[in-house]
Each structure stands twice: as structure tokens, then as C-alpha cells.
Scaffold this motif. Sequence first.
Motif, PDB file in Angstrom:
ATOM      1  N   LEU A  58       0.831  -1.327  -0.002  1.00 38.26           N
ATOM      2  CA  LEU A  58      -0.078   0.124  -0.081  1.00 38.26           C
ATOM      3  C   LEU A  58       0.847   1.309   0.063  1.00 38.26           C
ATOM      4  O   LEU A  58       0.319   2.188  -0.211  1.00 38.26           O
ATOM      5  CB  LEU A  58      -0.910   0.025   1.141  1.00 38.26           C
ATOM      6  N   GLY A  59       1.896   1.153   0.095  1.00 34.98           N
ATOM      7  CA  GLY A  59       3.168   2.263  -0.148  1.00 34.98           C
ATOM      8  C   GLY A  59       3.038   3.077   1.368  1.00 34.98           C
ATOM      9  O   GLY A  59       3.233   4.400   1.191  1.00 34.98           O
ATOM     10  N   LEU A  60       2.792   2.510   2.198  1.00 33.65           N
ATOM     11  CA  LEU A  60       2.818   3.342   3.417  1.00 33.65           C
ATOM     12  C   LEU A  60       4.026   3.845   4.114  1.00 33.65           C
ATOM     13  O   LEU A  60       5.094   3.102   3.809  1.00 33.65           O
ATOM     14  CB  LEU A  60       1.986   2.854   4.745  1.00 33.65           C
ATOM     15  N   PRO A  61       3.965   4.888   4.687  1.00 29.43           N
ATOM     16  CA  PRO A  61       5.426   5.522   5.084  1.00 29.43           C
ATOM     17  C   PRO A  61       6.231   4.445   6.021  1.00 29.43           C
ATOM     18  O   PRO A  61       5.397   3.959   6.839  1.00 29.43           O
ATOM     19  CB  PRO A  61       4.982   6.993   5.690  1.00 29.43           C
ATOM     20  N   MET A 102      -2.937   3.026  -8.197  1.00 30.49           N
ATOM     21  CA  MET A 102      -1.437   2.828  -7.719  1.00 30.49           C
ATOM     22  C   MET A 102      -1.134   3.518  -6.468  1.00 30.49           C
ATOM     23  O   MET A 102      -1.007   4.783  -6.076  1.00 30.49           O
ATOM     24  CB  MET A 102      -0.420   3.818  -8.541  1.00 30.49           C
ATOM     25  N   PRO A 103      -1.270   2.797  -5.234  1.00 29.97           N
ATOM     26  CA  PRO A 103      -1.179   3.319  -3.936  1.00 29.97           C
ATOM     27  C   PRO A 103       0.143   3.922  -3.453  1.00 29.97           C
ATOM     28  O   PRO A 103      -0.248   4.866  -2.574  1.00 29.97           O
ATOM     29  CB  PRO A 103      -1.639   2.023  -2.917  1.00 29.97           C
ATOM     30  N   LYS A 104       1.161   3.681  -4.149  1.00 31.35           N
ATOM     31  CA  LYS A 104       2.330   4.592  -3.870  1.00 31.35           C
ATOM     32  C   LYS A 104       2.381   5.718  -4.605  1.00 31.35           C
ATOM     33  O   LYS A 104       3.434   6.481  -4.497  1.00 31.35           O
ATOM     34  CB  LYS A 104       3.560   3.414  -4.113  1.00 31.35           C
ATOM     35  N   ASN A 105       1.775   5.894  -5.590  1.00 31.84           N
ATOM     36  CA  ASN A 105       1.964   6.968  -6.597  1.00 31.84           C
ATOM     37  C   ASN A 105       3.014   6.758  -7.492  1.00 31.84           C
ATOM     38  O   ASN A 105       3.689   7.779  -8.206  1.00 31.84           O
ATOM     39  CB  ASN A 105       1.894   8.391  -6.130  1.00 31.84           C
ATOM     40  N   PHE A 106       3.675   5.580  -7.456  1.00 30.21           N
ATOM     41  CA  PHE A 106       4.736   5.314  -8.353  1.00 30.21           C
ATOM     42  C   PHE A 106       4.778   3.605  -8.541  1.00 30.21           C
ATOM     43  O   PHE A 106       4.389   3.025  -7.580  1.00 30.21           O
ATOM     44  CB  PHE A 106       6.320   5.615  -8.021  1.00 30.21           C
ATOM     45  N   GLN A 107       5.274   3.219  -9.523  1.00 33.85           N
ATOM     46  CA  GLN A 107       5.355   1.763  -9.832  1.00 33.85           C
ATOM     47  C   GLN A 107       6.848   1.485  -9.697  1.00 33.85           C
ATOM     48  O   GLN A 107       7.613   2.008 -10.486  1.00 33.85           O
ATOM     49  CB  GLN A 107       4.901   1.349 -11.291  1.00 33.85           C
ATOM     50  N   THR A 108       7.124   0.134  -8.948  1.00 35.99           N
ATOM     51  CA  THR A 108       8.270  -0.190  -8.752  1.00 35.99           C
ATOM     52  C   THR A 108       8.807  -0.996 -10.075  1.00 35.99           C
ATOM     53  O   THR A 108       8.224  -2.237 -10.430  1.00 35.99           O
ATOM     54  CB  THR A 108       8.976  -0.817  -7.530  1.00 35.99           C
TER      55      THR A 108
END
Length: 506
Positions: A58-61, A102-108
Motif C-alpha cells: 500500500l506504500g505506507l510511510p 497506484m497506492p504508492k503513486n509510483f510503480q516499482t
Amino acid sequence: MSTAAEVTLVDFDDVLASYDPAMGLEVHVELNTVTKMFCGCPTEFGAEPNTQVCPTCLGLPGAMPVVNAKAVESAIRIGLALNCEIAEWCRFARKNYFYPDMPKNFQTSQYDEPIAFEGFMDVDIPLEGGGTETFRVEIERAHMEEDTGKSLHVGGATGRIHGADHSLVDYNRAGIPLIEIVTKPIMGSREKAPAIAKAYVAQLRELIVALGVSDARMDQGSIRADVNLSLAPKDQGGLGTRSETKNVNSLRSVERAVRYEMQRHAGILDAGGSILQETRHWHEDTGITTSGREKSDAEDYRYFPEPDLVPVAPSREWVEELRATMPENPTVKKARLQAEWGFTDLEMRDTVGAGAFGLVEETIAAGATPQSARKWWLSDMARRANESGTDIADLGVSPAQVAEVQALVDAKTINDKLARQVFDGLIAGEGTPEEIIAARGLAVVSDDGALGAAVDVAIAANPDVADKIRDGKVAAAGALIGAVMKEMKGQADAARVRELILERLA
């Protein structure tokens, strides 16, 4: 001039009279790893929405990713199967763009340093009248990345965001390992472009399944194709402005999307317009594409190396170990088995086209002859699958059972007509073939007493046919055999019935 309503499609032959097409195919393969690309969340398909997520996907901090080793192994295996070079050192990058799924606002993903590059696949294109022509598709790269979530647009008529009341997002798919396989521009395909696109994706799917790295089910989105297409003036070389039709999810649609985009581009160019570089949506029901969003170039994604992941450096020893475990190439295997089975080009093409190649192979391995295995799967089973709208492999009849039923036919326990009733019982879950035969009373009657009585009745009821047989017209016996079979509800031994008829009327 980019909407379907404003474009006049050009006849396909007229497109080729004025333009040369260029294609690029990007195929995304969801790997069948147990966990996601950078976290331990499960990857099971069809789970309740947003139940297979964690702070990492989810791309949480503060959440830190870890690379899935099995996904790296699968990527190397795919690269080797595509005749690629395997990088000694590669790394991940962040591909930055905002989209709700895109939960992180970027794709790895991987950018300028993919794990596999510079490969090729030789694609067999079927020719009218049989045979094939081989066309080489060059592979630019196969790189690792993570999948996005899935958006559901609610309230509209089309399922698209336009006209919807609201949207829902399921992040279960976010973070699932993907391999993106990107071709170099496919030039010189001309009128064969649609067929080449379809054949490439079909063979790539077979290869992925053979490798065991994905189930490659297009209906579930575990393999998806993006079709890039452009037109350039005929015989002038170069590339035109491309469109990218996203997430085409059937082989037939890949072929149709290429053909449609060629005709659409030509309509715009003939009218003096210019092609907008954009993504487009394919509509299976209408067979057209519609505009999605303007397509960004690579620099617009602001790629930069992923700071939270170390580079991937597969040792040469590991790569060679994986190379030693590679399965036989499906195209080579099909050619070998076709020769072993004695199938014609048309028979083999129909077998593959019906999705029955693997089923026929397993049925033969279970003891059936090639022709009998092909007979059951391409006639009776294919008909049942078509009538029920079911995949032929999901009917509920296994290759081993088909081979067992054929063995019972060979032993004259049942005949082909009764075998079809056995298959009915297998699909209904009534037990083994022998149990079904006993329960339904399907065994062939070969007792001369019962058969002789039925023959006498048939002769008495058809004196004109009997006279023809007495006069030497043996072919007329077919009518009496049919009468006996009807009387005995298909359970007579037809060969023995024929012998008894001729004995009585000799």
C-alpha cells in the motif's frame, strides 16, 4: 480526429496500398508466486477486495520492500526461453505517475537496466491450405515490475470511468509480480501484421505455461497484451506516430485490434489529420478502440533508481543451472509430436486451435491412440464445451478417463454411441466409466440368442431389404443393422449383427 465517430475506416487492402505498418507488442505476465513482488502478501486470485494488502504494497510511510527471489528466477527462465541475454547486474527504478490504482503513486519497475534483453522468438504463421511461414519477432527486453490495483467504475453503461457515478479500487492485485516482455518494432509485416500479432501472443502464452511460471489465463488478466501500432508512407521507411491499445485480453482481440488500428490510422492520415500519441481502450463487443489518455514519453515518468532496493546480480552459475532445467520449446515439441502422431497440418492446427493439444497429449500418454484421442476431444468434448460455454479443459472429464472409455470401446464392452452416454455420466459425477456402464446398463449385447432374435424381427419387418441382400446387394444390410440397433437401443454389437444377417440371408 481521434474518436471512433469522427473517423472513416479505410478498407484494409487500401491501407496497404498507401502505408507500411509497424507494430510493437508489450505483454504483461503475472507470475504464479505465492507472495507479492516486494512483500509477503498472498497472491490468490478472487479473494475479497482489499484483504491481501499490507503497509508495503500500500506504500505506507516507513514500509520497506524486499525482492521476491522466486520472481527473479521466473524472470530469468522467461529471458532464457526468449533467447535473451541475462544481465549480470540490474536494478529497479521508480516510474512516477499518479493513478488511483497506484497506492504508492509510483510503480516499482525496471527502466534502463532490465534483467533480460536482446532476444527473439520465431513465430509460425498459418497459411491458407495448410503449412506455416516463420516470422522472427525480436525482443527488446523482459523486465520485472509490480502490478497495479484494479479499478471498478460503477453506475455507467460501459464499465469505463466516463459516465460512472463513482469508482472503487481493489488493491489485492497491487504488488503482484509482473514480467513485461517488450518487442522491438516489428517491421515488414504488411498484410500479415494482424496474424503475426495473434500468433506471437499465442506462442508466448504457450511458452509461459510450459515454463510453469504463470497460468497465463487471459480471461483472468494474468497475461495481457498492449498493442502499439503506427503507419508510415509506403516504402519510405521510418515510423509514424503510434497509438497504444491497452490490456487486450484475448488472442482474437489482439488480431482484431491491430487490423482496426491500421484502418483507423489510415482514415485519419488520408483525411489530412495527425495521429495523437495516446493509450486507447479496446471494446470486445463493438470491435473498436476509443481514446484513453495521452501517452507520456519515458522522460515524463521521471524514472530514478529505487533507493530502497539493492541491485539484482544473478551469478552465471545460477543462470546456467536454470538453463539446464528449461523444458522443450512448445513449438519444437508440437512439430515432434505431430510427426509421431501422424497428424496432418490441418489436424494439428485444429487440435491446437481447440485448446486440446495438451489434453490429446495426456490422453495418448494414458494409452489411447492418437486418432482416437483426437476424435473424442475435437468432436464430442469440443461440442459439449461449446454448448455449455465452458473451457474444454474444465468439462469434468480427464484425459485418463477418455483413454479408459476408449479402451472399453476397443474391448467391445461399449460402442461409440454408448461411450457418449458414459461421458454424460462422468460429467454428472456418477463414478468411474465401469460404474456408469453398470448403473446405466450400457454394456453392448453380444449374446447370439438375443441378437439373433432381433435380427429375425428386422428381417421379417423388411422383406424387400432382405430380398436385395439375397440377390447379392450386401450393402443393403446397413438398413437391417440400423433396425436392430434401434430395437436394442444402440447396445447391440454391430459387427456381430451384420454377420448374423448375412448368415441368415446367404
